[in-house]
Design a protein around this motif. Structure first.
Motif, PDB file in Angstrom:
ATOM      1  N   ALA A  21       0.813  -1.219   0.000  1.00 22.02           N
ATOM      2  CA  ALA A  21       0.000   0.000   0.000  1.00 22.02           C
ATOM      3  C   ALA A  21       0.844   1.265   0.000  1.00 22.02           C
ATOM      4  O   ALA A  21       0.623   2.156  -0.833  1.00 22.02           O
ATOM      5  N   PRO A  22       1.822   1.386   0.900  1.00 22.33           N
ATOM      6  CA  PRO A  22       2.608   2.620   0.850  1.00 22.33           C
ATOM      7  C   PRO A  22       3.439   2.752  -0.435  1.00 22.33           C
ATOM      8  O   PRO A  22       3.626   3.865  -0.933  1.00 22.33           O
ATOM      9  N   SER A  25       0.945   3.823  -3.073  1.00 29.23           N
ATOM     10  CA  SER A  25       0.505   5.183  -2.791  1.00 29.23           C
ATOM     11  C   SER A  25       1.575   6.190  -3.187  1.00 29.23           C
ATOM     12  O   SER A  25       1.279   7.235  -3.772  1.00 29.23           O
ATOM     13  N   ILE A  86      -6.047   0.778  -2.644  1.00 32.38           N
ATOM     14  CA  ILE A  86      -5.024   1.044  -1.627  1.00 32.38           C
ATOM     15  C   ILE A  86      -4.212   2.292  -1.932  1.00 32.38           C
ATOM     16  O   ILE A  86      -3.644   2.894  -1.019  1.00 32.38           O
ATOM     17  N   THR A  89      -6.740   4.704  -0.068  1.00 37.24           N
ATOM     18  CA  THR A  89      -7.194   4.408   1.297  1.00 37.24           C
ATOM     19  C   THR A  89      -6.065   4.388   2.310  1.00 37.24           C
ATOM     20  O   THR A  89      -6.284   4.706   3.477  1.00 37.24           O
ATOM     21  N   VAL A  90      -4.851   4.053   1.901  1.00 32.33           N
ATOM     22  CA  VAL A  90      -3.740   4.042   2.850  1.00 32.33           C
ATOM     23  C   VAL A  90      -3.449   5.448   3.364  1.00 32.33           C
ATOM     24  O   VAL A  90      -3.017   5.617   4.501  1.00 32.33           O
ATOM     25  N   ARG A  91      -3.721   6.440   2.553  1.00 32.86           N
ATOM     26  CA  ARG A  91      -3.478   7.825   2.978  1.00 32.86           C
ATOM     27  C   ARG A  91      -4.426   8.229   4.103  1.00 32.86           C
ATOM     28  O   ARG A  91      -4.051   8.989   4.989  1.00 32.86           O
ATOM     29  N   VAL A  95      -1.121   2.456   7.130  1.00 32.13           N
ATOM     30  CA  VAL A  95      -0.889   1.062   6.750  1.00 32.13           C
ATOM     31  C   VAL A  95      -1.582   0.112   7.723  1.00 32.13           C
ATOM     32  O   VAL A  95      -2.237  -0.845   7.315  1.00 32.13           O
ATOM     33  N   LEU A  98      -5.492   0.395   7.280  1.00 35.84           N
ATOM     34  CA  LEU A  98      -5.895  -0.247   6.024  1.00 35.84           C
ATOM     35  C   LEU A  98      -5.788  -1.763   6.133  1.00 35.84           C
ATOM     36  O   LEU A  98      -6.699  -2.490   5.740  1.00 35.84           O
ATOM     37  N   SER A  99      -4.691  -2.230   6.692  1.00 39.18           N
ATOM     38  CA  SER A  99      -4.487  -3.675   6.807  1.00 39.18           C
ATOM     39  C   SER A  99      -5.557  -4.324   7.663  1.00 39.18           C
ATOM     40  O   SER A  99      -6.138  -5.343   7.290  1.00 39.18           O
ATOM     41  N   THR A 102      -9.059  -4.185   5.995  1.00 35.74           N
ATOM     42  CA  THR A 102      -9.090  -5.148   4.891  1.00 35.74           C
ATOM     43  C   THR A 102      -9.228  -6.562   5.427  1.00 35.74           C
ATOM     44  O   THR A 102     -10.045  -7.353   4.927  1.00 35.74           O
TER      45      THR A 102
END
Length: 147
Positions: A21-22, A25, A86, A89-91, A95, A98-99, A102
Motif C-alpha cells: 500500500a505505501p 501510494s 489502496i 485508502t492508505v493515505r 498502513v 488499512l491492513s 481489509t
C-alpha cells in the motif's frame, strides 16, 4: 505443502503485503492513482508471465475456456479493485488501519464463503468459536482505526 510451511509462507507474504500500500501510494502521488494501479498490475502481470514461462506452464492458457466466467475474471477484477483502492485508502487509514480493515472484511466474507461452500470451497460451518474470533477481530479493528 505442509500446514506449517503454508503458515510460514502466508505470514511472510502478509508481511510483504504491508509494504504494498505505501509503495503504490507513493507511486500514485508521482503518476496518479489509476496509472499507478496500471503500472503495479502490469509489473505483476509481467512477473507472473515470466514465472509461468520458466515453469513451462504456458500451455495452461489453452484451457482458458474451461472455468466459468466468474472464476475467469473474478479474481483479477478483485485484485485490480484492491490494488486501485489502496493507492488512496492508505493515505486516510495508514498502513495498520488499512491492513486491519481489509482483514476484517476478508474474515467476515470468508466466514460466509466457507459456511455456504460458495465459489467451490469445501463447506466449513460457522461455529461459535469462529464468530467469537471474527468479533474479536472487529473489536481490534475498531480499537486500531478509532485511535
Amino acid at each position: 505443502m505442509t500446514r506449517d510451511t503454508a503458515l510460514v509462507a502466508a505470514l511472510a507474504i502478509g508481511a510483504a503485503v504491508a509494504a504494498q500500500a505505501p509503495l503504490n501510494s507513493q507511486l500514485g502521488r508521482s503518476v496518479g492513482g489509476l496509472p499507478a494501479t496500471t503500472i503495479a498490475l502490469g509489473v505483476s502481470f509481467l512477473t507472473l508471465l515470466i514465472l509461468t514461462t520458466i515453469a513451462g506452464q504456458l500451455g495452461g492458457f489453452s484451457d482458458i475456456r474451461k472455468p466459468p466466467l466468474y472464476a475467469l475474471i473474478g479474481g483479477g477484477l478483485v485484485g485490480a479493485l484492491y490494488v486501485g483502492s489502496i493507492v488512496w485508502t492508505v493515505r486516510a487509514l495508514g498502513v495498520t488501519g488499512l491492513s486491519v480493515v481489509t482483514l476484517a472484511g476478508q474474515f467476515a466474507a470468508a466466514l460466509a464463503i466457507d459456511h455456504f461452500g460458495w465459489l467451490g470451497v469445501e463447506r466449513s460451518p460457522i461455529t461459535l468459536a469462529k464468530v467469537a474470533g471474527v468479533a474479536l477481530v472487529a473489536a481490534g479493528t475498531y480499537l486500531i482505526v478509532a485511535d
